[in-house]
Write an enzyme that holds these catalytic residues in place. Structure first.
Site, PDB file in Angstrom:
ATOM      1  N   ILE A 148       0.830  -1.210   0.000  1.00  0.00           N
ATOM      2  CA  ILE A 148       0.000   0.000   0.000  1.00  0.00           C
ATOM      3  C   ILE A 148       0.860   1.254   0.000  1.00  0.00           C
ATOM      4  CG2 ILE A 148      -1.728   1.311   1.271  1.00  0.00           C
ATOM      5  CD1 ILE A 148      -2.735  -1.412   2.371  1.00  0.00           C
ATOM      6  N   ASP A 167      11.091   2.627   5.957  1.00  0.00           N
ATOM      7  CA  ASP A 167      10.705   1.228   6.116  1.00  0.00           C
ATOM      8  C   ASP A 167      11.960   0.408   6.387  1.00  0.00           C
ATOM      9  OD1 ASP A 167       9.829  -1.411   5.926  1.00  0.00           O
ATOM     10  OD2 ASP A 167       8.325  -0.931   4.410  1.00  0.00           O
ATOM     11  N   ARG A 231      -3.823   0.642  11.058  1.00  0.00           N
ATOM     12  CA  ARG A 231      -4.443   0.057  12.256  1.00  0.00           C
ATOM     13  C   ARG A 231      -4.654   1.158  13.288  1.00  0.00           C
ATOM     14  NH1 ARG A 231      -5.859  -3.317   9.631  1.00  0.00           N
ATOM     15  NH2 ARG A 231      -5.569  -5.577   9.699  1.00  0.00           N
ATOM     16  N   ASP A 255      -9.202   5.586   9.417  1.00  0.00           N
ATOM     17  CA  ASP A 255     -10.205   4.628   8.967  1.00  0.00           C
ATOM     18  C   ASP A 255     -10.661   3.735  10.116  1.00  0.00           C
ATOM     19  OD1 ASP A 255     -11.745   3.777   6.819  1.00  0.00           O
ATOM     20  OD2 ASP A 255     -10.365   2.207   6.203  1.00  0.00           O
ATOM     21  N   GLU A 260     -14.048   7.794  21.408  1.00  0.00           N
ATOM     22  CA  GLU A 260     -13.356   9.023  21.812  1.00  0.00           C
ATOM     23  C   GLU A 260     -13.044   9.923  20.612  1.00  0.00           C
ATOM     24  OE1 GLU A 260     -12.859   5.980  24.893  1.00  0.00           O
ATOM     25  OE2 GLU A 260     -12.433   5.990  22.743  1.00  0.00           O
ATOM     26  N   HIS A 272     -13.944   2.496   8.433  1.00  0.00           N
ATOM     27  CA  HIS A 272     -13.170   1.340   7.955  1.00  0.00           C
ATOM     28  C   HIS A 272     -13.571   0.939   6.533  1.00  0.00           C
ATOM     29  CE1 HIS A 272     -11.164  -2.756   9.132  1.00  0.00           C
ATOM     30  NE2 HIS A 272     -10.423  -2.022   8.321  1.00  0.00           N
ATOM     31  N   LEU A 273     -13.403   1.875   5.612  1.00  0.00           N
ATOM     32  CA  LEU A 273     -13.799   1.649   4.219  1.00  0.00           C
ATOM     33  C   LEU A 273     -12.618   1.302   3.310  1.00  0.00           C
ATOM     34  CD1 LEU A 273     -16.342   4.579   3.663  1.00  0.00           C
ATOM     35  CD2 LEU A 273     -16.801   2.217   4.369  1.00  0.00           C
ATOM     36  N   GLY A 274     -11.411   1.171   3.882  1.00  0.00           N
ATOM     37  CA  GLY A 274     -10.213   1.005   3.071  1.00  0.00           C
ATOM     38  C   GLY A 274     -10.325  -0.055   1.997  1.00  0.00           C
ATOM     39  N   ALA A 275     -10.809  -1.229   2.380  1.00  0.00           N
ATOM     40  CA  ALA A 275     -10.887  -2.336   1.420  1.00  0.00           C
ATOM     41  C   ALA A 275     -12.313  -2.589   0.939  1.00  0.00           C
ATOM     42  CB  ALA A 275     -10.326  -3.602   2.050  1.00  0.00           C
TER      43      ALA A 275
END
Length: 386
Positions: A148, A167, A231, A255, A260, A272-275
């Site tokens: 990604i 990375d 995450r 996402d 809170e 949580h629409l990423g995939a």
């Protein structure tokens, strides 16, 4: 016949891969050899004695008890990269959302309902409160340059951004996939100090928990915009709320909403629409199914989270596949039993991954006695004959 249990709705792109003469696939399959799952929790799932593998149609495996699977000799697969394009596209949307205050502006526009002909004038009068910078010419810092992160890096360059990435586990293949103008830096500090936008693309574990916290935020540029499509636990909730409210962080787009984070000006919480695209679901299901079939029928392992990559062609009478602890002397015990029981090893492949190993042996001869002997070795959790 092999039974494949589906714990969620799985795209036909995956289900159609299974030969109906070899597999029974569905949500009612009993004592399955394989399981396909998306988000359903398996943390309390009781494994049947025939279960060989679990395939997660997606990247994250927090819903699967990995350690318990390893101890039971169950191979766990995921589908890294299958949803990469879908997540990349939402990250690009997140870049715009973080800059231009689009969600807040849309909510404000809705309050003008009922103003009739005055709406146009009210829009012109009020739009200034939602002004924000363009992303072109700004620096995007990527933490993680996997499937990604690399796609986001290349796309951001096309949008006129300067891109730097960090990375420590950057693979050769991932590096080759990056456009040459992506600057790979050696430390997180360089990302924090140089980036106008920071996007997280790293796995969640004990070492990466709270990567963004009060201390790391203090090292960032004033007005930084942070995106988290990896995450939720990578960002400390209390610390990011405080930083947004005091204005040090201009916006936080995630996402992964929690109670809170909701309803704070400057925080955009996406559900949580990423995939969540049909293409992504198709890709994940297809990849998961192919990996299961290769493992069940050929013993081949690709993209397992608990066992190593391993492959060996069957050229002799039998292919013996052994899952075992990665400790000294086990392989020598395996080969000794095979020889002692009158079999001949034509070819062998053995790989390890942290605490676990996988050994494949191409064998001529009757393996009945050898299998029983190998199963008795301490540290061996499963033996299969193909």
């Amino acid at each position: 016949m092999y039974n494949v249990l589906t714990l969620n709705n799985i795209s036909p792109s995956g289900l159609d891969c299974f030969d109906k003469e070899k597999y029974t696939v569905g949500s009612e399959a009993s004592n399955p050899e394989a399981i396909m799952v998306r988000s359903a929790s398996m943390l309390e799932y009781e494994f049947g004695d025939k279960l060989l593998a679990i395939a997660r149609a997606g990247a994250g495996v927090n819903n699967i008890p990995i350690d318990r699977c390893s101890e039971a000799g169950i191979c766990v697969f995921n589908t890294p990269g299958a949803n990469a394009n879908a997540v990349k596209e939402l990250v690009l949307a997140g870049l715009i959302l973080s800059s231009r205050r689009v969600p807040a502006a849309i909510d404000w526009a809705k309050t003008l309902k009922g103003q009739g002909d005055a709406v146009g004038k009210l829009v012109e009068k009020g739009k200034g409160q939602f002004a924000g910078p363009e992303i072109s010419g700004k620096t995007l810092g990527l933490v993680g340059l996997g499937a990604i992160g690399a796609k986001v890096a290349n796309a951001a360059l096309s949008l006129g951004m300067n891109v730097i990435g960090y990375d420590p586990f950057l693979s050769v293949n991932a590096a080759l996939g990056l456009k040459p103008t992506v600057k790979v830096v050696k430390t997180l500090q360089e990302i924090f100090s140089e980036a106008d936008y920071i996007s997280l693309h790293l796995p969640y574990n004990s070492e990466t928990k709270d990567t963004v916290n009060k201390e790391s935020i203090a090292k960032m540029k004033h007005g930084v915009r942070i995106l988290n499509f990896a995450r939720g636990e990578l960002v400390n909730t209390a610390d990011i709320i405080e930083a947004v409210e005091n204005g040090f962080v201009s916006s936080y787009v995630t996402d992964f909403p929690n109670d809170e984070l909701l309803c704070h000006d400057g925080i955009v919480a996406i559900p949580h629409l990423g995939a969540s695209t049909p293409e992504s679901e198709d890709n994940c299901a297809y990849m998961a199914a192919v990996q299961l079939i290769d493992y069940v029928e050929k013993g081949t392992i690709h993209n397992s989270v608990n066992l190593p990559e391993c492959e060996l062609a069957k050229t002799a009478d039998h292919l013996l596949c052994v899952i075992h602890k990665n400790v000294p002397a086990i392989i020598s015990q395996i080969t000794s039993f095979i020889s002692a029981d009158g079999c001949n090893i034509e070819n062998v492949a053995s790989k390890s991954k942290k605490d676990w190993a996988y050994t494949m042996l191409d064998i001529t001869g009757d393996t009945t006695a050898a299998v029983k002997d190998i199963e008795s070795i301490e540290g061996v959790t499963r033996v299969r004959v193909l």
